[in-house]
Design a protein around this motif. Structure first.
Motif, PDB file in Angstrom:
ATOM      1  N   PHE A 229      63.087  20.041  34.424  1.00  0.00           N
ATOM      2  CA  PHE A 229      63.830  20.746  33.376  1.00  0.00           C
ATOM      3  C   PHE A 229      64.872  21.655  34.003  1.00  0.00           C
ATOM      4  O   PHE A 229      66.006  21.744  33.517  1.00  0.00           O
ATOM      5  CB  PHE A 229      62.852  21.552  32.528  1.00  0.00           C
ATOM      6  N   SER A 230      64.512  22.324  35.070  1.00  0.00           N
ATOM      7  CA  SER A 230      65.415  23.300  35.676  1.00  0.00           C
ATOM      8  C   SER A 230      66.635  22.665  36.336  1.00  0.00           C
ATOM      9  O   SER A 230      67.545  23.373  36.762  1.00  0.00           O
ATOM     10  CB  SER A 230      64.660  24.150  36.696  1.00  0.00           C
ATOM     11  N   SER A 231      66.673  21.357  36.401  1.00  0.00           N
ATOM     12  CA  SER A 231      67.839  20.663  36.960  1.00  0.00           C
ATOM     13  C   SER A 231      68.910  20.388  35.914  1.00  0.00           C
ATOM     14  O   SER A 231      70.041  20.034  36.263  1.00  0.00           O
ATOM     15  CB  SER A 231      67.415  19.322  37.579  1.00  0.00           C
TER      16      SER A 231
ATOM     17  N   SER B  65      72.021  24.972  34.558  1.00  0.00           N
ATOM     18  CA  SER B  65      70.634  24.726  34.951  1.00  0.00           C
ATOM     19  C   SER B  65      69.943  25.992  35.451  1.00  0.00           C
ATOM     20  O   SER B  65      68.764  26.221  35.169  1.00  0.00           O
ATOM     21  CB  SER B  65      70.578  23.639  36.017  1.00  0.00           C
ATOM     22  N   SER B  66      70.676  26.827  36.155  1.00  0.00           N
ATOM     23  CA  SER B  66      70.091  28.063  36.684  1.00  0.00           C
ATOM     24  C   SER B  66      70.090  29.193  35.662  1.00  0.00           C
ATOM     25  O   SER B  66      69.408  30.199  35.844  1.00  0.00           O
ATOM     26  CB  SER B  66      70.874  28.519  37.911  1.00  0.00           C
ATOM     27  N   GLY B  67      70.854  29.020  34.616  1.00  0.00           N
ATOM     28  CA  GLY B  67      71.011  30.083  33.627  1.00  0.00           C
ATOM     29  C   GLY B  67      72.128  31.050  33.959  1.00  0.00           C
ATOM     30  O   GLY B  67      72.366  31.998  33.211  1.00  0.00           O
TER      31      GLY B  67
ATOM     32  N   ARG C  58      67.558  30.700  28.575  1.00  0.00           N
ATOM     33  CA  ARG C  58      66.533  29.730  28.957  1.00  0.00           C
ATOM     34  C   ARG C  58      65.472  30.404  29.805  1.00  0.00           C
ATOM     35  O   ARG C  58      65.732  31.384  30.499  1.00  0.00           O
ATOM     36  CB  ARG C  58      67.154  28.554  29.706  1.00  0.00           C
ATOM     37  N   ASP C  59      64.284  29.826  29.755  1.00  0.00           N
ATOM     38  CA  ASP C  59      63.166  30.267  30.579  1.00  0.00           C
ATOM     39  C   ASP C  59      62.663  29.018  31.293  1.00  0.00           C
ATOM     40  O   ASP C  59      61.937  28.203  30.702  1.00  0.00           O
ATOM     41  CB  ASP C  59      62.069  30.897  29.710  1.00  0.00           C
ATOM     42  N   ASN C  60      63.059  28.858  32.539  1.00  0.00           N
ATOM     43  CA  ASN C  60      62.692  27.644  33.269  1.00  0.00           C
ATOM     44  C   ASN C  60      61.193  27.573  33.555  1.00  0.00           C
ATOM     45  O   ASN C  60      60.649  26.487  33.723  1.00  0.00           O
ATOM     46  CB  ASN C  60      63.486  27.538  34.562  1.00  0.00           C
ATOM     47  N   ALA C  61      60.521  28.704  33.583  1.00  0.00           N
ATOM     48  CA  ALA C  61      59.067  28.704  33.785  1.00  0.00           C
ATOM     49  C   ALA C  61      58.341  28.146  32.570  1.00  0.00           C
ATOM     50  O   ALA C  61      57.237  27.606  32.693  1.00  0.00           O
ATOM     51  CB  ALA C  61      58.586  30.111  34.083  1.00  0.00           C
TER      52      ALA C  61
ATOM     53  N   ASN D 298      59.977  25.974  30.422  1.00  0.00           N
ATOM     54  CA  ASN D 298      60.684  24.759  30.009  1.00  0.00           C
ATOM     55  C   ASN D 298      61.258  24.883  28.597  1.00  0.00           C
ATOM     56  O   ASN D 298      61.163  23.950  27.781  1.00  0.00           O
ATOM     57  CB  ASN D 298      59.769  23.525  30.076  1.00  0.00           C
TER      58      ASN D 298
END
Length: 129
Positions: free
Chosen positions: A29-31, A53-55, A72-75, A77
């Motif tokens: 997801f973080s990509s 992707s990194s926010g 976004r919260d990559n932790a 998803n």
């Protein structure tokens, strides 16, 4: 492959607020850059906002700039869309989308629905006057 599920749509009064969420399942997801598009009846799907992707970078349509905020919260998803000062013309089905973009992708690509790889099923937002 990503699966995207939106939530948080509903009915709001003009001047009110709603917060949409898009939960992603799948790998990496973080990509992905994550975007929101919307489609009103009889109109084409239009770009609303995208977050890198990194926010670290965000892009907004002029029509929502200053009123909507993407995060976004990559932790978790998950990507969010905070919508404030809603207007009746914001009424539409809102779609979450994921795209893989090069670092210096032209803004025209970011605004293009065809550039995104995965889509959610959409959530209805209705703003009454």
């Amino acid at each position: 492959q990503l699966q995207l599920v939106e939530s948080g749509g509903g009915l709001a009064q003009a001047g009110g607020s709603l917060r949409l969420s898009c939960a992603a399942s799948g790998r990496a997801f973080s990509s992905y850059a994550m975007g929101w598009f919307r489609q009103a009846p009889g109109k084409e799907r239009e770009f609303v906002t995208t977050i890198t992707s990194s926010g670290g970078g965000t892009y907004y349509a002029d029509s929502v700039k200053g009123r909507f905020t993407i995060s976004r919260d990559n932790a978790k998803n998950t990507v969010y869309l905070q919508m404030n000062s809603l207007k009746p013309e914001d009424t539409a089905v809102y779609y979450c989308a994921a795209g893989l973009f090069a670092r210096r992708v032209p803004i025209t690509i970011i605004h293009s629905a065809g550039a995104y790889n995965y889509w959610g099923q959409g959530t209805q937002v209705t703003v009454s006057s």
